[in-house]
Design an enzyme around this catalytic site. Structure first.
Site, PDB file in Angstrom:
ATOM      1  N   ARG A  80       0.880  -1.161   0.000  1.00 21.22           N
ATOM      2  CA  ARG A  80       0.000   0.000   0.000  1.00 21.22           C
ATOM      3  C   ARG A  80       0.924   1.219   0.000  1.00 21.22           C
ATOM      4  NH1 ARG A  80      -3.634   2.814   4.784  1.00 21.22           N
ATOM      5  NH2 ARG A  80      -4.860   4.115   3.369  1.00 21.22           N
ATOM      6  N   HIS A  81       0.516   2.278  -0.694  1.00 18.59           N
ATOM      7  CA  HIS A  81       1.305   3.518  -0.706  1.00 18.59           C
ATOM      8  C   HIS A  81       1.580   3.994   0.726  1.00 18.59           C
ATOM      9  CE1 HIS A  81      -2.302   5.563   0.559  1.00 18.59           C
ATOM     10  NE2 HIS A  81      -2.950   4.847  -0.356  1.00 18.59           N
ATOM     11  N   GLY A  82       2.577   4.880   0.872  1.00 25.70           N
ATOM     12  CA  GLY A  82       2.914   5.419   2.186  1.00 25.70           C
ATOM     13  C   GLY A  82       1.926   6.491   2.639  1.00 25.70           C
ATOM     14  N   ALA A 386       1.618   2.108   4.050  1.00 28.29           N
ATOM     15  CA  ALA A 386       2.822   1.312   3.724  1.00 28.29           C
ATOM     16  C   ALA A 386       2.669  -0.167   4.077  1.00 28.29           C
ATOM     17  CB  ALA A 386       4.082   1.880   4.391  1.00 28.29           C
TER      18      ALA A 386
END
Ligand SMILES: *[C@@H]1O[C@H](CO)[C@@H](O)[C@H](O)[C@H]1NC(C)=O
Ligand SMILES: *[C@@H]1O[C@H](CO)[C@@H](O)[C@H](O)[C@H]1NC(C)=O
Ligand SMILES: *[C@@H]1O[C@H](CO)[C@@H](O)[C@H](O)[C@H]1NC(C)=O
Ligand SMILES: *[C@@H]1O[C@H](CO)[C@@H](O)[C@H](O)[C@H]1NC(C)=O
Length: 462
Positions: A80-82, A386
């Protein structure tokens, strides 16, 4: 007289104590609330050792070392994106709420005064973008993974980097790559981040999911019922009273905006904002449940189509594992030793549900808040910023292990997971594939996601 003298002598010391307590209070409050931020949780919530050392592999590192006499062949990481900024919609709602609170005379109301004095610094143009903290999340994660699997991340190994088309994901992918640094030159070329929404945003391509869940208000009936239920009403009353507002001027959505702001300020700026002081730990648990309910019905076990729509991703994972096994068997170099794909909480949660993880005996409903106190389905533990789900394929020396040659481990947020079929943290590749055989063989994304010909609007038909 003596008493008064004693009091006068004491008071400076007392004052210092009081001031210290007041200064410490926000930190204490935030520590109390931060484990209830659901999908807006910092990654440090699931790995607290990172607060002290963001590159440490943590106390469990020894236990998650590669098994003896096994060498990793392939690593697939779904990220997952930060940490990100709020979306434009959230920023707009926050702006409205803040303006409303600022307009009122708040002299008699310290909480409202503190919020009026808070500076609204979010601009709509920040719309869900990766925050500087989010870049650091990804760089540090890359460095920890490289430290955990040095053979795979050694120089000149090929890295395949794919991402959802969302800016925050592309930026996260680039930050991950940068975190590997020049010493891990990976062939010496800048690795391109390829966009692949059909894998990372499969939910957008699944018409049945979009029509019957995403855009169907009736599908969220448990969420809506909880917003009106007794637990939320109690939170509303308390927040309204703290703000000296009539309770009719608040609703669950506004209270959620205030709670979200508390979580964003901590994740993005590492500060405890006055928004946090509106909530007790009990309130935070209720708001966490509201967040989990939404995840459950929109992305988790609530409806089959939520997780079924991710089967295309599971299939892709196994196809690449198959290929690596084939290449290893015929003594060829592994063509994709490292596959890193960046998506969303909405990418990981359905896949974990498809694989059967974090499933409670009872569904999450509006009316079983108390019975779900110890639920497995807590988004903040599963998909914080993240979040990462890592599959590692090993080739093992049969003579030494007297086991199957090919073995697999799964790590969620850098911690080994126990497989469902065995309760063990390592499985032969054959057993794992066999366990998911039905899903893999019957995954026909197109048919699965086709809208039924007859009109379905009732939720119980889903
Ligand atoms: C996305 O990944 C799938 C599965 O690996 C592949 O079939 C497809 O071609 C990819 N799409 C793009 C745009 O690269
Ligand atoms: C965040 O704030 C805490 C408490 O003020 C501090 O100890 C910590 O070092 C900060 N973390 C970062 C990454 O700045
Ligand atoms: C797995 O372990 C848990 C907890 O130790 C236990 O409750 C469960 O019955 C085990 N399941 C299997 C399939 O062995
Ligand atoms: C489906 O519903 C729409 C709108 O309610 C209606 O116009 C249409 O005729 C219905 N189709 C069928 C096959 O029932």
């Amino acid at each position: 007289m003596a008493l008064r003298r004693a009091a006068a002598a004491l008071s400076p010391a007392l004052l210092v104590v009081v001031v210290l307590l007041l200064l410490l209070l926000p930190a204490v409050a935030s520590a109390g609330l931060s484990s209830y931020f659901g999908t807006k949780s910092r990654y440090e919530e699931v790995n607290p050792h990172l607060v002290r050392d963001s590159l440490s592999l943590g106390p469990a590192a020894g236990g998650s070392r590669p098994p003896a006499s096994c060498a990793p062949l392939q690593l697939r990481a779904l990220l997952r994106h930060g940490t990100r900024y709020p979306t434009a919609g959230q920023i707009r709602r926050l702006g409205e709420l803040h303006a409303r609170l600022s307009r009122r005379p708040a002299a008699a109301c310290p909480a409202a005064a503190a919020l009026a004095a808070w500076q609204m610094w979010y601009e709509e143009s920040l719309d869900g973008q990766l925050a500087p903290q989010g870049r650091r999340d990804m760089e540090h994660l890359a460095r920890r993974l490289a430290a955990r699997f040095p053979a795979l991340f050694a120089a000149r190994r090929r890295l395949v980097l794919a991402s959802s088309s969302k800016h925050r994901c592309l930026q996260s992918g680039a930050a991950f790559r940068d975190g590997l640094g020049p010493s891990l030159s990976l062939g010496g070329h800048e690795v391109e981040v390829e966009v692949n929404d059909s894998l990372m945003r499969f939910f957008d391509y699944c018409a049945k999911f979009v029509a019957l869940v995403e855009e169907n208000d009736a599908a969220m009936c448990q969420v809506n019922a909880f917003k009106e239920g007794p637990e939320m009403r109690k939170v509303l009353k308390k927040v309204a009273s703290a703000l000296c507002l009539p309770v009719e001027e608040l609703n669950a959505d506004l209270v959620q905006v205030a709670f979200l702001t508390c979580s964003y300020e901590l994740a993005i700026k590492n500060v405890t904002s006055p928004w946090c002081s509106l909530f007790s730990e009990e309130d935070a648990k209720v708001l966490e449940y509201l967040n989990d309910l939404k995840q459950y019905w929109k992305r988790g076990y609530g409806y089959d189509i939520n997780s079924r729509s991710s089967c295309i991703l599971l299939q892709d994972i196994f196809q690449h594992l198959d290929k690596a096994v084939e290449e290893s068997k015929s003594s060829k170099p592994i063509s994709s030793p490292l596959i890193v794909q960046v998506g969303h909480a909405e990418t990981l949660q359905p896949l974990l549900a498809l694989m059967g993880f974090f499933k409670d005996d009872e569904p999450l409903r509006a009316n079983n808040y108390v019975r779900q106190t110890h639920r497995k389905f807590r988004s903040g533990r599963i998909v914080p910023y993240a979040a990462n789900l890592v599959f590692v394929l090993y080739h093992c020396d049969q003579v030494k292990t007297s086991k199957e040659e090919y073995q697999v481990q799964m790590l969620l947020n850098e911690k080994l997971m126990s497989f469902h079929h065995s309760n063990k943290t390592i499985s032969t590749y054959a057993d794992l594939k066999d366990y998911y055989k039905d899903i893999l063989e019957n995954c026909h994304f197109k048919e699965e996601c086709e809208l039924p010909k007859v009109n379905i609007t009732a939720v119980d038909e889903l």
